[in-house]
Design a protein around this motif. Structure first.
Motif, PDB file in Angstrom:
ATOM      1  N   MET A   1      -0.794  -4.255 -17.022  1.00 60.54           N
ATOM      2  CA  MET A   1      -0.087  -5.475 -15.823  1.00 60.54           C
ATOM      3  C   MET A   1      -1.101  -4.126 -14.536  1.00 60.54           C
ATOM      4  N   LEU A   2      -0.278  -4.522 -13.427  1.00 60.62           N
ATOM      5  CA  LEU A   2      -1.399  -4.057 -12.431  1.00 60.62           C
ATOM      6  C   LEU A   2       0.374  -3.859 -11.470  1.00 60.62           C
ATOM      7  N   ILE A   3      -0.110  -2.796 -10.554  1.00 60.89           N
ATOM      8  CA  ILE A   3       1.333  -1.910  -9.481  1.00 60.89           C
ATOM      9  C   ILE A   3       1.451  -1.949  -8.369  1.00 60.89           C
ATOM     10  N   THR A   4       1.534  -2.734  -7.119  1.00 62.09           N
ATOM     11  CA  THR A   4       0.771  -2.401  -5.877  1.00 62.09           C
ATOM     12  C   THR A   4       1.418  -1.267  -5.621  1.00 62.09           C
ATOM     13  N   ILE A   5       1.163   0.165  -5.421  1.00 60.67           N
ATOM     14  CA  ILE A   5       2.033   1.573  -4.040  1.00 60.67           C
ATOM     15  C   ILE A   5       2.274   1.181  -2.832  1.00 60.67           C
ATOM     16  N   ALA A   6       2.798   0.806  -2.563  1.00 62.40           N
ATOM     17  CA  ALA A   6       2.841   0.372  -0.687  1.00 62.40           C
ATOM     18  C   ALA A   6       3.274   1.703  -0.126  1.00 62.40           C
ATOM     19  N   ILE A   7       2.625   2.169   0.622  1.00 62.20           N
ATOM     20  CA  ILE A   7       3.233   3.149   1.792  1.00 62.20           C
ATOM     21  C   ILE A   7       2.812   2.927   3.370  1.00 62.20           C
ATOM     22  N   VAL A   8       4.067   2.624   4.299  1.00 61.95           N
ATOM     23  CA  VAL A   8       4.172   1.877   5.134  1.00 61.95           C
ATOM     24  C   VAL A   8       4.509   3.386   6.172  1.00 61.95           C
ATOM     25  N   PHE A   9       3.331   3.590   6.883  1.00 64.25           N
ATOM     26  CA  PHE A   9       3.754   4.733   7.890  1.00 64.25           C
ATOM     27  C   PHE A   9       3.215   4.174   9.033  1.00 64.25           C
ATOM     28  N   ARG A  10       3.818   6.092  10.110  1.00 60.17           N
ATOM     29  CA  ARG A  10       2.966   5.691  11.706  1.00 60.17           C
ATOM     30  C   ARG A  10       2.635   7.491  11.562  1.00 60.17           C
ATOM     31  N   ASN A  11       1.753   8.259  12.272  1.00 57.03           N
ATOM     32  CA  ASN A  11       1.617   9.124  12.234  1.00 57.03           C
ATOM     33  C   ASN A  11       2.428  10.200  11.923  1.00 57.03           C
ATOM     34  N   GLU A  12       1.570  10.235  10.162  1.00 58.83           N
ATOM     35  CA  GLU A  12       1.945  10.490   9.380  1.00 58.83           C
ATOM     36  C   GLU A  12       0.413  11.625   9.153  1.00 58.83           C
ATOM     37  N   LYS A  13      -0.319  11.978   9.702  1.00 59.01           N
ATOM     38  CA  LYS A  13      -1.598  12.483   9.215  1.00 59.01           C
ATOM     39  C   LYS A  13      -1.354  13.852   8.639  1.00 59.01           C
ATOM     40  N   THR A  14      -0.283  14.601   9.024  1.00 64.33           N
ATOM     41  CA  THR A  14       0.654  15.295   8.573  1.00 64.33           C
ATOM     42  C   THR A  14       0.837  15.302   6.611  1.00 64.33           C
ATOM     43  N   THR A  85       0.571  -8.391  -1.597  1.00 59.98           N
ATOM     44  CA  THR A  85       0.576  -7.961  -2.695  1.00 59.98           C
ATOM     45  C   THR A  85       0.252  -9.226  -3.546  1.00 59.98           C
ATOM     46  N   LEU A  86      -0.135  -8.794  -4.387  1.00 61.21           N
ATOM     47  CA  LEU A  86      -0.591  -9.579  -5.118  1.00 61.21           C
ATOM     48  C   LEU A  86      -0.678  -9.365  -7.061  1.00 61.21           C
ATOM     49  N   SER A  87       0.177  -8.089  -6.826  1.00 58.06           N
ATOM     50  CA  SER A  87       0.701  -7.421  -8.185  1.00 58.06           C
ATOM     51  C   SER A  87       2.770  -8.231  -8.911  1.00 58.06           C
ATOM     52  N   PRO A  88       2.659  -8.186  -9.302  1.00 56.27           N
ATOM     53  CA  PRO A  88       3.716  -8.509  -9.836  1.00 56.27           C
ATOM     54  C   PRO A  88       4.666  -7.498  -9.330  1.00 56.27           C
ATOM     55  N   TRP A  89       3.891  -6.120  -8.613  1.00 49.41           N
ATOM     56  CA  TRP A  89       5.328  -5.005  -9.219  1.00 49.41           C
ATOM     57  C   TRP A  89       4.703  -4.349  -7.867  1.00 49.41           C
ATOM     58  N   LEU A  90       5.562  -3.658  -6.837  1.00 49.45           N
ATOM     59  CA  LEU A  90       5.810  -3.826  -5.993  1.00 49.45           C
ATOM     60  C   LEU A  90       6.595  -2.137  -5.863  1.00 49.45           C
ATOM     61  N   VAL A  91       5.975  -1.083  -5.019  1.00 48.79           N
ATOM     62  CA  VAL A  91       7.079   0.327  -5.417  1.00 48.79           C
ATOM     63  C   VAL A  91       6.422   0.472  -3.646  1.00 48.79           C
ATOM     64  N   PHE A  92       7.361   1.152  -3.349  1.00 46.68           N
ATOM     65  CA  PHE A  92       7.180   1.976  -1.884  1.00 46.68           C
ATOM     66  C   PHE A  92       7.337   3.410  -1.732  1.00 46.68           C
ATOM     67  N   LEU A  93       6.566   4.303  -1.337  1.00 46.33           N
ATOM     68  CA  LEU A  93       6.570   5.445  -1.019  1.00 46.33           C
ATOM     69  C   LEU A  93       6.813   6.183   0.045  1.00 46.33           C
ATOM     70  N   ASP A  94       7.021   6.545   0.734  1.00 46.31           N
ATOM     71  CA  ASP A  94       6.908   7.085   2.124  1.00 46.31           C
ATOM     72  C   ASP A  94       6.231   8.611   1.969  1.00 46.31           C
ATOM     73  N   ALA A  95       5.104   8.864   3.148  1.00 53.16           N
ATOM     74  CA  ALA A  95       4.617   9.336   3.204  1.00 53.16           C
ATOM     75  C   ALA A  95       4.625  10.682   3.397  1.00 53.16           C
ATOM     76  N   ASP A  96       6.790  11.594   3.664  1.00 55.02           N
ATOM     77  CA  ASP A  96       6.433  12.421   3.419  1.00 55.02           C
ATOM     78  C   ASP A  96       6.896  12.594   1.449  1.00 55.02           C
ATOM     79  N   ALA A  97       7.296  11.838   0.866  1.00 59.01           N
ATOM     80  CA  ALA A  97       7.113  11.825  -0.290  1.00 59.01           C
ATOM     81  C   ALA A  97       6.285  12.565  -1.224  1.00 59.01           C
TER      82      ALA A  97
END
Length: 166
Positions: A1-14, A85-97
């Motif tokens: 089973m495929l799981i997508t990890i989505a990371i939405v970010f803005r200016n998170e180079k550090t 996402t094309l997968s049935p599962w989507l997990v969001f993580l923040d850049a500072d996680a």
């Protein structure tokens, strides 16, 4: 089973290197085929996207995609992740996680236990020893009302925080 990890970010180079390192540490070679990464650049003006392109080239996670947005809107960026996402599962993580040692095992276990179509988890992941959020996720669907995503692409149950959609 495929799981997508989505990371939405803005200016998170550090912040991104710490998250990427923690993910690389917990997703084993045997697990890597179960995960894909979707990076949504929410109008960054730093070199965050280039950092990600370099990481993808050097990492074991070739199944990754970067989407560059021209405007900064977190809600719209998360909706775009749902659409992309094309997968049935989507997990969001923040850049500072920073994910804990058994996070990936927990996500895989939870997706095997739940019958929902989408699970999204964001922010700092709290670990309870070996039992991570997956231990508690099994019962979450009993506590929250059924709703629809804005685009009605997926049926979701919305927890009253940004951190979890089931």
């Amino acid at each position: 089973m495929l799981i997508t990890i989505a990371i939405v970010f803005r200016n998170e180079k550090t912040n991104l290197p710490g998250l990427l390192d923690s993910l690389a540490d917990v997703i084993t070679d045997e697990m890597k085929g179960s995960f894909q990464f979707l990076f949504i650049d929410n109008d960054s003006s730093d070199d965050s996207s280039q950092l990600l392109r370099d990481w993808i080239c050097a990492s074991k996670f070739k199944n990754s995609k970067i989407i560059k947005r021209s405007r900064n809107n977190m809600g719209e960026a998360r909706q775009q992740a749902l659409i992309e996402t094309l997968s049935p599962w989507l997990v969001f993580l923040d850049a500072d996680a920073r994910v804990q040692a058994h996070w990936a095992e927990g996500v895989l276990a939870a997706t095997g236990q739940l019958d929902s179509t989408v699970v999204c988890v964001g922010g700092m992941e709290k670990s309870y020893g070996h039992k991570s959020w997956h231990h508690y996720a099994k019962g979450l669907s009993d506590y929250f009302p059924l709703g629809k995503s804005v685009h009605e692409k997926r049926r979701v149950k919305h927890v009253p925080t940004n951190n979890c959609l089931i």
